[in-house]
Scaffold this motif. Structure first.
Motif, short mmCIF file in Angstrom:
data_model
loop_
_atom_site.label_atom_id
_atom_site.label_comp_id
_atom_site.label_asym_id
_atom_site.label_seq_id
_atom_site.Cartn_x
_atom_site.Cartn_y
_atom_site.Cartn_z
N LEU A 21 0.79 -1.04 0.00
CA LEU A 21 0.08 -0.04 -0.03
C LEU A 21 0.76 1.33 -0.03
O LEU A 21 0.42 2.45 -0.23
N LEU A 22 2.14 1.10 0.29
CA LEU A 22 2.93 2.16 0.39
C LEU A 22 3.48 2.85 -0.97
O LEU A 22 3.66 2.08 -1.78
N THR A 23 3.61 4.11 -0.99
CA THR A 23 4.30 4.65 -2.26
C THR A 23 5.73 4.45 -2.21
O THR A 23 6.44 4.24 -1.17
N ALA A 24 6.62 4.86 -3.22
CA ALA A 24 7.83 4.62 -3.09
C ALA A 24 8.76 5.83 -2.97
O ALA A 24 9.95 5.83 -3.17
N ASP A 81 7.65 -2.20 11.24
CA ASP A 81 6.38 -2.05 12.09
C ASP A 81 6.41 -1.02 12.94
O ASP A 81 5.65 -0.43 13.27
N THR A 82 7.52 -1.21 13.77
CA THR A 82 7.73 -0.32 14.85
C THR A 82 8.01 1.25 14.60
O THR A 82 7.14 2.01 15.12
N LEU A 83 8.63 1.34 13.42
CA LEU A 83 8.52 2.79 12.83
C LEU A 83 7.33 3.36 12.62
O LEU A 83 6.94 4.51 12.71
N TYR A 84 6.61 2.46 11.66
CA TYR A 84 5.01 2.71 11.34
C TYR A 84 4.25 3.46 12.68
O TYR A 84 3.69 4.46 12.43
N GLY A 186 10.47 2.33 3.81
CA GLY A 186 9.07 2.56 3.11
C GLY A 186 8.78 4.02 2.87
O GLY A 186 9.80 4.73 2.74
N ALA A 187 7.63 4.31 2.93
CA ALA A 187 7.30 5.73 3.03
C ALA A 187 5.97 5.80 3.49
O ALA A 187 5.05 4.88 3.77
N TRP A 188 5.62 7.04 3.97
CA TRP A 188 4.27 7.35 4.66
C TRP A 188 3.37 8.01 3.39
O TRP A 188 3.56 9.21 3.08
#
Length: 215
Positions: A21-24, A81-84, A186-188
Motif C-alpha cells: 500500500l505504500l508509495t515509493a 512495523d515499529t517505525l510505522y 518504506g514511505a508514509w
C-alpha cells in the motif's frame, strides 16, 4: 455523546501486509533519521532501541531457542512495523491536539483496568500486547495513551475508528506534519493513511467495554 462500547486502536503485528500500500517516495535529506515528523527526527538509534526492547521482552518470554527462532521469523518486519507505529502515534497525537483533546493519567489507568479484566490480569495483558502487537511491557501505558486519544477523537467526531471521518482527521494531521520516512523503511502515504478498510493493517480495532474481549 453516549455509547455502549468504546473502541480503541491497537498496534498490529501484521504491518508487513501494508508494504504493497505504500508509495515509493521518501528522502535522504535527513541522514541518521528513520523518519522526520513535524520537523523532528526519529533517529535510527531511537528506532533500534525500541526494537531491542521488544526483542528482549520476547526473549524473556520465550526461553526455548527453537520457539524463539519461530517468534523471530513471525516478526521479521518488526523494525518497519515499529517505525510505522511511532509515526502513527505522532500523527494521532497531532490530530487529537487539533481537536483540543487531552488524555489524563486517570484515562489511561481506566483503560488499562478494563483491558486487564478482559485479558485475565496485568501480566496476561502485557503478554498479549507483546505477542499480538509488538508492544514491550515498559511501553504499555504509552500505547494505551495512544488508544485513549484515538477513542476520544472518534467520539468527538461522532464516529468510530473504522469510519472515513476519523481517518480523514489523521490524513489532515499527516499533511500538517509533513511525514517523511527514510526510504529503507518504506514511505508514509498521506492519503492511504485515511483508509478505513482492512487495508490499514498497522492498526487493529478492539472493544474496551462490556464483556467482549480484545481481538
Amino acid at each position: 455523546m453516549h455509547r455502549r462500547r468504546r473502541t480503541a486502536l491497537v498496534l498490529s503485528a501484521a504491518i508487513a501486509a501494508a508494504a504493497p500500500l505504500l508509495t515509493a517516495c521518501g528522502s535522504d535529506a535527513h541522514p541518521g533519521a528513520a523518519a522526520v515528523v513535524g520537523g523532528q527526527r526519529i533517529t535510527v538509534a531511537q528506532l533500534e532501541n525500541r526494537v531491542s526492547e521488544v526483542r528482549r521482552a520476547q526473549r524473556a518470554a520465550v526461553p526455548d531457542e527453537t520457539q524463539y527462532q519461530q517468534v523471530l521469523a513471525s516478526t521479521s518486519s518488526l523494525t518497519r512495523d515499529t517505525l510505522y507505529s511511532m509515526v502513527l502515534d505522532q500523527v494521532l497525537h497531532r490530530a487529537a491536539q487539533d481537536a483540543g483533546i487531552g488524555v489524563s493519567r486517570k484515562d489511561v489507568e481506566e483503560m488499562r483496568s478494563r483491558l486487564e479484566q478482559q485479558a485475565g490480569g496485568a501480566e496476561a495483558l502485557r503478554t498479549a500486547w507483546l505477542q499480538k502487537y509488538g508492544v514491550a511491557p515498559q511501553r504499555l501505558d504509552d500505547n494505551l495513551r495512544f488508544q485513549v486519544e484515538a477513542d476520544k477523537l472518534a467520539q468527538l467526531l461522532g464516529t468510530d475508528t473504522s469510519q472515513p471521518v476519523f481517518w480523514q482527521a489523521l490524513a489532515k494531521a499527516s499533511k500538517e506534519l509533513r511525514v517523511d520516512l527514510n526510504p529503507r523503511y518504506g514511505a508514509w502515504d498521506v492519503q492511504k493513511s485515511s483508509r478505513v478498510d482492512a487495508k490499514t493493517p498497522w492498526v487493529r480495532e478492539v472493544t474496551t467495554g462490556g464483556t467482549q474481549t480484545a481481538a
